[in-house]
Design a protein around this motif. Sequence first.
Motif, PDB file in Angstrom:
ATOM      1  N   ALA A 197       0.835  -1.198   0.000  1.00 12.11           N
ATOM      2  CA  ALA A 197       0.000   0.000   0.000  1.00 12.11           C
ATOM      3  C   ALA A 197       0.869   1.247   0.000  1.00 12.11           C
ATOM      4  CB  ALA A 197      -0.920   0.002   1.220  1.00 12.11           C
ATOM      5  N   VAL A 198       0.401   2.259  -0.697  1.00 15.10           N
ATOM      6  CA  VAL A 198       1.031   3.581  -0.709  1.00 15.10           C
ATOM      7  C   VAL A 198      -0.036   4.578  -0.294  1.00 15.10           C
ATOM      8  CG1 VAL A 198       2.104   5.354  -2.131  1.00 15.10           C
ATOM      9  CG2 VAL A 198       2.601   2.951  -2.577  1.00 15.10           C
ATOM     10  N   GLY A 199       0.286   5.453   0.626  1.00 18.35           N
ATOM     11  CA  GLY A 199      -0.730   6.416   1.041  1.00 18.35           C
ATOM     12  C   GLY A 199      -0.198   7.431   2.019  1.00 18.35           C
ATOM     13  N   ASN A 200      -1.122   8.025   2.772  1.00 20.04           N
ATOM     14  CA  ASN A 200      -0.784   9.017   3.788  1.00 20.04           C
ATOM     15  C   ASN A 200      -1.316   8.558   5.137  1.00 20.04           C
ATOM     16  OD1 ASN A 200      -1.322  10.843   1.089  1.00 20.04           O
ATOM     17  ND2 ASN A 200       0.416  11.525   2.281  1.00 20.04           N
ATOM     18  N   VAL A 201      -0.553   8.854   6.167  1.00 22.35           N
ATOM     19  CA  VAL A 201      -0.888   8.401   7.520  1.00 22.35           C
ATOM     20  C   VAL A 201      -2.180   9.056   8.009  1.00 22.35           C
ATOM     21  CG1 VAL A 201      -0.181   8.569   9.948  1.00 22.35           C
ATOM     22  CG2 VAL A 201       1.478   7.884   8.204  1.00 22.35           C
ATOM     23  N   TYR A 202      -3.028   8.224   8.614  1.00 26.90           N
ATOM     24  CA  TYR A 202      -4.174   8.734   9.363  1.00 26.90           C
ATOM     25  C   TYR A 202      -4.114   8.094  10.741  1.00 26.90           C
ATOM     26  CZ  TYR A 202      -8.852  10.256  10.638  1.00 26.90           C
ATOM     27  OH  TYR A 202      -9.910  10.855  11.266  1.00 26.90           O
ATOM     28  N   ALA A 330      -8.384  16.679  11.544  1.00 29.91           N
ATOM     29  CA  ALA A 330      -7.597  16.115  10.443  1.00 29.91           C
ATOM     30  C   ALA A 330      -8.506  15.246   9.577  1.00 29.91           C
ATOM     31  CB  ALA A 330      -6.443  15.286  10.992  1.00 29.91           C
ATOM     32  N   GLU A 331      -8.671  15.628   8.331  1.00 26.12           N
ATOM     33  CA  GLU A 331      -9.525  14.859   7.436  1.00 26.12           C
ATOM     34  C   GLU A 331      -8.828  13.578   7.009  1.00 26.12           C
ATOM     35  OE1 GLU A 331     -11.164  16.879   4.128  1.00 26.12           O
ATOM     36  OE2 GLU A 331     -11.797  18.625   5.292  1.00 26.12           O
ATOM     37  N   MET A 332      -9.614  12.513   6.903  1.00 20.06           N
ATOM     38  CA  MET A 332      -9.035  11.263   6.437  1.00 20.06           C
ATOM     39  C   MET A 332      -8.744  11.372   4.942  1.00 20.06           C
ATOM     40  SD  MET A 332     -10.499   7.359   6.360  1.00 20.06           S
ATOM     41  CE  MET A 332     -10.648   7.197   8.122  1.00 20.06           C
ATOM     42  N   PRO A 333      -7.470  11.177   4.553  1.00 22.02           N
ATOM     43  CA  PRO A 333      -7.142  11.248   3.131  1.00 22.02           C
ATOM     44  C   PRO A 333      -7.773  10.094   2.367  1.00 22.02           C
ATOM     45  CG  PRO A 333      -5.254  10.485   4.405  1.00 22.02           C
ATOM     46  CD  PRO A 333      -6.302  10.886   5.392  1.00 22.02           C
ATOM     47  N   GLN A 334      -7.927  10.268   1.052  1.00 19.11           N
ATOM     48  CA  GLN A 334      -8.540   9.218   0.233  1.00 19.11           C
ATOM     49  C   GLN A 334      -7.684   7.953   0.207  1.00 19.11           C
ATOM     50  OE1 GLN A 334      -9.324  10.993  -3.594  1.00 19.11           O
ATOM     51  NE2 GLN A 334     -11.323  11.745  -2.934  1.00 19.11           N
ATOM     52  N   ASN A 335      -6.382   8.131   0.362  1.00 19.51           N
ATOM     53  CA  ASN A 335      -5.476   6.975   0.341  1.00 19.51           C
ATOM     54  C   ASN A 335      -4.943   6.695   1.751  1.00 19.51           C
ATOM     55  OD1 ASN A 335      -3.991   9.288   0.561  1.00 19.51           O
ATOM     56  ND2 ASN A 335      -2.380   8.668  -0.861  1.00 19.51           N
ATOM     57  N   ALA A 336      -5.835   6.690   2.733  1.00 19.13           N
ATOM     58  CA  ALA A 336      -5.441   6.611   4.141  1.00 19.13           C
ATOM     59  C   ALA A 336      -4.810   5.269   4.511  1.00 19.13           C
ATOM     60  CB  ALA A 336      -6.651   6.860   5.035  1.00 19.13           C
ATOM     61  N   VAL A 337      -3.696   5.360   5.246  1.00 19.08           N
ATOM     62  CA  VAL A 337      -3.099   4.199   5.912  1.00 19.08           C
ATOM     63  C   VAL A 337      -3.268   4.440   7.410  1.00 19.08           C
ATOM     64  CG1 VAL A 337      -0.974   2.936   6.398  1.00 19.08           C
ATOM     65  CG2 VAL A 337      -1.452   3.713   4.067  1.00 19.08           C
ATOM     66  N   LEU A 338      -4.064   3.612   8.044  1.00 15.13           N
ATOM     67  CA  LEU A 338      -4.376   3.798   9.458  1.00 15.13           C
ATOM     68  C   LEU A 338      -3.189   3.393  10.324  1.00 15.13           C
ATOM     69  CD1 LEU A 338      -6.817   4.524  11.354  1.00 15.13           C
ATOM     70  CD2 LEU A 338      -7.114   2.060  11.622  1.00 15.13           C
ATOM     71  N   VAL A 339      -2.819   4.258  11.259  1.00 10.26           N
ATOM     72  CA  VAL A 339      -1.728   3.972  12.203  1.00 10.26           C
ATOM     73  C   VAL A 339      -2.293   4.053  13.613  1.00 10.26           C
ATOM     74  CG1 VAL A 339       0.456   4.809  13.139  1.00 10.26           C
ATOM     75  CG2 VAL A 339       0.098   4.785  10.666  1.00 10.26           C
ATOM     76  N   ALA A 340      -2.072   3.005  14.407  1.00  8.37           N
ATOM     77  CA  ALA A 340      -2.614   2.960  15.768  1.00  8.37           C
ATOM     78  C   ALA A 340      -1.755   2.067  16.640  1.00  8.37           C
ATOM     79  CB  ALA A 340      -4.055   2.435  15.750  1.00  8.37           C
ATOM     80  N   ARG A 341      -1.867   2.232  17.940  1.00  2.00           N
ATOM     81  CA  ARG A 341      -1.199   1.300  18.862  1.00  2.00           C
ATOM     82  C   ARG A 341      -1.877  -0.057  18.750  1.00  2.00           C
ATOM     83  NH1 ARG A 341      -0.302   3.420  24.815  1.00  2.00           N
ATOM     84  NH2 ARG A 341       1.096   1.642  24.829  1.00  2.00           N
ATOM     85  N   GLY A 394      -0.915  12.664   7.824  1.00  3.01           N
ATOM     86  CA  GLY A 394      -0.551  13.165   6.499  1.00  3.01           C
ATOM     87  C   GLY A 394       0.797  12.711   5.999  1.00  3.01           C
ATOM     88  N   ASP A 395       1.630  12.098   6.866  1.00  3.55           N
ATOM     89  CA  ASP A 395       2.949  11.623   6.424  1.00  3.55           C
ATOM     90  C   ASP A 395       2.801  10.623   5.275  1.00  3.55           C
ATOM     91  OD1 ASP A 395       4.581  13.067   8.097  1.00  3.55           O
ATOM     92  OD2 ASP A 395       4.776  11.487   9.609  1.00  3.55           O
ATOM     93  N   TYR A 396       3.695  10.721   4.302  1.00  2.00           N
ATOM     94  CA  TYR A 396       3.731   9.751   3.203  1.00  2.00           C
ATOM     95  C   TYR A 396       4.233   8.420   3.763  1.00  2.00           C
ATOM     96  CZ  TYR A 396       4.338   8.167  -1.646  1.00  2.00           C
ATOM     97  OH  TYR A 396       4.236   7.502  -2.832  1.00  2.00           O
ATOM     98  N   ILE A 397       3.577   7.328   3.401  1.00  2.00           N
ATOM     99  CA  ILE A 397       3.932   6.031   3.994  1.00  2.00           C
ATOM    100  C   ILE A 397       3.795   4.920   2.962  1.00  2.00           C
ATOM    101  CG2 ILE A 397       1.563   5.681   4.858  1.00  2.00           C
ATOM    102  CD1 ILE A 397       2.794   4.264   7.304  1.00  2.00           C
ATOM    103  N   LEU A 398       4.744   3.982   3.019  1.00  2.37           N
ATOM    104  CA  LEU A 398       4.724   2.798   2.165  1.00  2.37           C
ATOM    105  C   LEU A 398       4.593   1.573   3.068  1.00  2.37           C
ATOM    106  CD1 LEU A 398       7.788   3.641  -0.134  1.00  2.37           C
ATOM    107  CD2 LEU A 398       5.387   4.215  -0.538  1.00  2.37           C
ATOM    108  N   VAL A 399       3.655   0.698   2.757  1.00  8.62           N
ATOM    109  CA  VAL A 399       3.426  -0.508   3.552  1.00  8.62           C
ATOM    110  C   VAL A 399       3.760  -1.727   2.693  1.00  8.62           C
ATOM    111  CG1 VAL A 399       1.724  -1.876   4.808  1.00  8.62           C
ATOM    112  CG2 VAL A 399       1.619   0.628   4.889  1.00  8.62           C
ATOM    113  N   ASP A 400       4.775  -2.465   3.120  1.00 10.23           N
ATOM    114  CA  ASP A 400       5.163  -3.689   2.416  1.00 10.23           C
ATOM    115  C   ASP A 400       4.701  -4.882   3.244  1.00 10.23           C
ATOM    116  OD1 ASP A 400       6.353  -5.846   1.204  1.00 10.23           O
ATOM    117  OD2 ASP A 400       8.268  -4.863   0.845  1.00 10.23           O
TER     118      ASP A 400
END
Length: 750
Positions: A197-202, A330-341, A394-400
């Motif tokens: 996945a390629v997207g932005n952090v939410y 903070a609006e959820m971006p269309q290409n959201a990658v969810l980050v959580a504990r 909003g940080d750019y993030i790549l998920v492998d």
Amino acid sequence: MPNLSGKSTQSESRKLLGRLREALAEDSEGQKRLDRITSLIADSIATEVCSIYLFRDQDTLELCASEGLKAEAVHQTRLRLGEGLVGRVAKSGSIVNSANAPSERGFRFMPETGEEIYSSFLGIPVQRLGETLGVLVVQSKDARSYSEDEVYALEVVAMVLAEMAELGAFVGDGAALSARHQHPVMIRGGVGQEGTAVGNVYLHEPRVVVTNPIADDPQAEEIRLDAAVDTLRVSVDELLLGAVQGDKEQLQVLETYRMFANSKGWMRRIKEDISRGLSAEAAVEKEQSTARTRMSQVPDAYLRERLHDLDDLSNRLLRILTGQGKDTGAEMPQNAVLVARNIGPGELLEYGRSLRGIVLEEGSVGSHATIIARALAIPLIINASRITTEALNGDYILVDGEQGIVHLRPDDSVKAAFHDKIAMQTTAAERYSSIRDKPAITLDGTEIRLSMNAGLMADLPSLESSGAQGVGLFRTELQFLVRNKMPRRGELVELYKRVLNAADGQRVNFRTLDIGSDKVLPYMKPQDEPNPAMGWRAIRLGLDKPGVMRMQLQAFIRACEGRPLTVMFPFVAQFDEYIQAREIFEKVLENEARLGHILPERVEIGAMLETPSLAFAPEQFFEMCDFISVGGNDLKQFFFAADRENERVRKRYDTLNVSFLSFLEGIVERCVASGTPISFCGEDAGRPVEALCFAAMGFRALSMRPASIGPVKNLLRRVDLAEAKSVIDAARASGAQSVRPAVVEWISNL
């Protein structure tokens, strides 16, 4: 030296923090601010040396400012984490206070600093919410231990320094003074669900930022704190009123919340911090940071959980004080990658398929979040250490999700390589789509039935898009897991009816409720079991609570409306469990007929073979079963005695180990002898090399996630199973531990 005791201590501490705020408010760059701070601390504490060390990378501390040590040592003196007394403070997160520093364990003399004339040493970690950012050090020529009041005053200062570092107050030249949350970060975790996945952090729960750590009016801050705590107590009481009655565990957690919210000791410590010059929110965060440090050091799981409750309560209080609730704008971006504990199944389902990927700091391969992510086919990384402190909205993030790697704010070269990888996957997907409607027939004419795993209605459109031949496993527990009470029979009937309608005549293999182990229902009393994976779960729970099993079986029958019905029981360990479950099913069928309900046109009742014991069941078991599905995930962990939740051991054992393959071959032979259809279901079925080996060992049906069907079919259509079997047999005869190297080499030469 100032009097640092009693009321004078409070006055001196506030005076020091007041001078600190003035220094921070000055319009100067980061280095000058740090130099000014070390100077005023040394002056206020009346000591010869004050130094600040900050991390330049994850393992290296750098001397970034000093009053008293040689100026040329600044930005030149570096220590590895754990090296010297400074490194020891950073690694342990604990204070070192010594009148005779050279005699201390781990002491390292740094000649370039000129510190040989200083005997005493006080090192205090600069921490924010359990994360160590650096070390604050004071030294003097006199051989003395610093007093409790001096230590406390500097702890408060260190906490303010951490907040200021988080806000970028010390940004300057060099790695140690680089802006936080701007440089690239790579984090390794575990694979929860494969994919890229390629997207932005939410951020699921954005961090509270304390922008005013220092306050002038302690009385006003105490009033703010009291008002916020009153609001907190009311919210906890409301949670208790809304809790599921009879759910002792949920009530126990909320009672713990109430206990902490009414803790006089907790409030006393926070108010003491306020009296020293901190704002209400900074005082709460200081106590929270201390609790998080303790949490990481407590071996007892129960105490750790209670500290986690306190941590959660502190977050609630901070959000009330700062007004920074979960909805931070903070609006959820269309290409959201969810980050959580971590995240619960209900919350994750609310996000649904709008997510490109998920990255969790905690989690496990069998957690509820992982189950939902697999059902939604969303790439998931678990155990991604520090991700919630490193990532910003909003940080750019790549998920492998193939390698278990997260790239946060990657540089251009990493981006380019990742996009090349995605392009290759896209090309492969296009190739797979061309064979979507073709059967998985090998070169020697053997057809392998490829079906998909599902657990949500949202999975069913994949039946057509993936080319799956029905649903080999429909997980029925997800509808139980995402609720706070037992679903009604009517609700289940409607759900199963929609599933069958969406399947449009294709076979759907319903697995009865598989809960227990890692899947605990919030409204069913959990069992205090030392090893829940081998405990009260799946069919064992169903047989002990036959009312629940009967309700679900009735729902299956009524949902069919005369169509064929296929049901299998999970985690059968011995023949009599299957007999009992089948008898319950047959009685339900008889009762449904008496009530006038339409019975299924045809009923098939199978079992999941997930325990080695069932492979050695009497012949009558295989003859009685309408079909058998090998549950590879559980069978593999029990065969190798390797907990699949344990990252240290779960990858140690290869599915293509000759012992495991031979064991599977024996199961297939018993099924062939009794004429019982057999399939393999699990993660490994969706890996092309493993799928090929299973087919070579005699499996003629495999069930996997929808995205795996194309790659598996593509390989099967290119091979001759007799040749593959000869390669496997040769590898076994050679004494190899695994047949994987030989099979991979053979495939590469096709």
